[in-house]
Write an enzyme that holds these catalytic residues in place. Structure first.
Site, PDB file in Angstrom:
ATOM      1  N   SER A  36       0.863  -1.177   0.000  1.00  0.00           N
ATOM      2  CA  SER A  36       0.000   0.000   0.000  1.00  0.00           C
ATOM      3  C   SER A  36       0.900   1.227   0.000  1.00  0.00           C
ATOM      4  O   SER A  36       1.822   1.340   0.812  1.00  0.00           O
ATOM      5  CB  SER A  36      -0.893   0.010   1.250  1.00  0.00           C
ATOM      6  N   GLY A  48      -8.758   8.933 -21.013  1.00  0.00           N
ATOM      7  CA  GLY A  48      -9.095   7.915 -22.003  1.00  0.00           C
ATOM      8  C   GLY A  48      -8.306   8.186 -23.266  1.00  0.00           C
ATOM      9  O   GLY A  48      -8.234   9.326 -23.729  1.00  0.00           O
ATOM     10  N   ASN A  52      -8.303  11.693 -25.306  1.00  0.00           N
ATOM     11  CA  ASN A  52      -7.082  12.505 -25.250  1.00  0.00           C
ATOM     12  C   ASN A  52      -6.559  12.841 -26.647  1.00  0.00           C
ATOM     13  O   ASN A  52      -6.164  13.976 -26.930  1.00  0.00           O
ATOM     14  CB  ASN A  52      -5.984  11.764 -24.478  1.00  0.00           C
ATOM     15  N   PHE A 116      -7.351  -0.153 -14.500  1.00  0.00           N
ATOM     16  CA  PHE A 116      -8.362   0.413 -15.390  1.00  0.00           C
ATOM     17  C   PHE A 116      -9.657  -0.365 -15.218  1.00  0.00           C
ATOM     18  O   PHE A 116      -9.680  -1.588 -15.333  1.00  0.00           O
ATOM     19  CB  PHE A 116      -7.889   0.337 -16.841  1.00  0.00           C
ATOM     20  N   GLN A 172      -2.203  -0.784 -24.255  1.00  0.00           N
ATOM     21  CA  GLN A 172      -2.432  -1.534 -23.017  1.00  0.00           C
ATOM     22  C   GLN A 172      -3.182  -2.835 -23.226  1.00  0.00           C
ATOM     23  O   GLN A 172      -3.063  -3.760 -22.419  1.00  0.00           O
ATOM     24  CB  GLN A 172      -3.203  -0.674 -22.009  1.00  0.00           C
ATOM     25  N   THR A 223       7.446   4.932 -29.630  1.00  0.00           N
ATOM     26  CA  THR A 223       7.821   5.993 -28.703  1.00  0.00           C
ATOM     27  C   THR A 223       8.781   5.431 -27.666  1.00  0.00           C
ATOM     28  O   THR A 223       8.596   4.320 -27.166  1.00  0.00           O
ATOM     29  CB  THR A 223       6.584   6.593 -28.019  1.00  0.00           C
ATOM     30  N   GLY A 225      10.144   7.345 -24.813  1.00  0.00           N
ATOM     31  CA  GLY A 225      10.319   8.216 -23.661  1.00  0.00           C
ATOM     32  C   GLY A 225      11.293   9.343 -23.930  1.00  0.00           C
ATOM     33  O   GLY A 225      11.214  10.034 -24.946  1.00  0.00           O
ATOM     34  N   GLY A 256       2.002  10.009 -24.381  1.00  0.00           N
ATOM     35  CA  GLY A 256       1.954   9.254 -25.631  1.00  0.00           C
ATOM     36  C   GLY A 256       0.757   9.631 -26.485  1.00  0.00           C
ATOM     37  O   GLY A 256       0.852   9.687 -27.721  1.00  0.00           O
ATOM     38  N   ASP A 257      -0.369   9.909 -25.850  1.00  0.00           N
ATOM     39  CA  ASP A 257      -1.555  10.345 -26.590  1.00  0.00           C
ATOM     40  C   ASP A 257      -1.301  11.691 -27.259  1.00  0.00           C
ATOM     41  O   ASP A 257      -1.717  11.916 -28.403  1.00  0.00           O
ATOM     42  CB  ASP A 257      -2.753  10.463 -25.644  1.00  0.00           C
TER      43      ASP A 257
END
Length: 327
Positions: A36, A48, A52, A116, A172, A223, A225, A256-257
């Site tokens: 946690s 989303g 985006n 998600f 994803q 991509t 980074g 990324g979007d």
């Protein structure tokens, strides 16, 4: 270029952890992890991947059509997107479910742990892309982003049958796809988007080598980074486009979007892929400096300055006439 953007529409719950996740992991206890993390910040934002990308395209002056499934709580988000210039007429509204939720915690090293919840996105397979295209007068490009897997496959097949350019972006959802479905989403795509990890996962899922994939797609955009973006095509040398550097890293969510928005906008204007990728990197750096995926300020002068500082005077002048039209 008439662009349809399909994929998730979600609400993002973004939290910050003032430490490193890896410091809490014990090497010989990884089979039974129960951790946690006490976050010291929470931001609830619109998100989303499809929303985006469509938002970014609209901010760059295009009129993208957003295609996805949202929930009974979508009204306020819908008004926001419409005000930005996104066509949301083809968004399906669930009668019972809430809009998808993305819950993400980011540590000080920009590592992320996320969950998600699909919610209304689970009904995206009920959307008939062919009917939407007919009603809209057709599309030049359909971007198929992370969504309900059945919807992704259905949109992909519809685009193929209609002869519409396909941008495959499974991202994803690769983790949920078997070899057959992964191949179906990629084969024949005009554009293929992945990050470096997804590129490796795609090869594992499909059983195809890099060469096999390049034999089946037009341009593969990866991509990387802080290392920028790679552009690969069959029979050509890979092109590496450096990232636009920033010293103000705030939140990587949606970066990324944003790249995809800039890249697709550049292609829609008839730009060469390298110039389009440079715009994508510039827009990505703007979002990296912002909390939230759609809360950034977009100024033509700022984008041009970022391009000039990274890619040089000539590169900035090539983009300036188009970017100067941004309001």
């Amino acid at each position: 270029m008439r662009i349809a953007v399909t994929g998730s529409i979600a609400t993002d719950h973004l939290m910050s952890f003032p430490g490193r996740f890896t410091d809490q992991l014990i090497a010989d206890q990884l089979e039974q992890v129960s951790l946690s993390f006490l976050a010291d910040r929470l931001d609830v934002r619109r998100g989303g991947v499809a929303a985006n990308i469509a938002f970014g395209l609209a901010r760059l002056g295009l009129s993208p059509r957003l295609i996805g499934s949202a929930g009974i709580d979508f009204a306020e988000y819908d008004a926001w997107l419409r005000a930005a210039g996104v066509d949301t007429e083809s968004v399906r509204i669930s009668e019972t479910l809430h809009t998808a939720r993305f819950v993400c915690t980011t540590d000080e090293a920009q590592n992320q742990l996320a969950t998600f919840y699909a919610g209304a996105m689970a009904e995206a397979g009920k959307i008939d892309l062919a009917s939407v295209a007919e009603r809209c007068g057709g599309f030049d490009l359909v971007h198929v982003g992370a969504d309900d897997p059945d919807a992704m496959l259905r949109h992909t097949e519809t685009a193929r049958r209609a002869g519409i350019g396909l941008a495959a972006d499974p991202s994803q959802q690769l983790a949920r796809l078997d070899d057959i479905r992964a191949r179906q989403l990629v084969d024949g795509a005009h554009l293929l988007f992945t990050n470096e990890y997804e590129a490796a996962l795609l090869r594992e899922r499909t059983g195809w080598s890099e060469r096999d994939i390049l034999d089946r797609v037009g341009t593969w955009i990866t991509t990387r980074g802080a290392d920028g973006v790679s552009l690969a095509r069959r029979g050509r040398l890979r092109i590496d486009v450096p990232a636009v550097p920033t010293t103000k890293i705030t939140d990587p969510t949606g970066v990324g979007d944003a790249f995809r928005s800039g890249f697709l906008a550049g292609l829609s204007w008839g730009w060469p892929v390298v110039r389009a990728a440079r715009l994508g990197c510039a827009l990505a750096s703007v979002v990296l400096e912002t909390v939230g995926t759609q809360e950034y300020k977009l100024l033509a002068a700022d984008l041009i300055d970022r391009v000039e500082r990274t890619y040089g005077y000539e590169a900035a002048r090539e983009m300036e006439p188009r970017l100067a039209e941004l309001s």
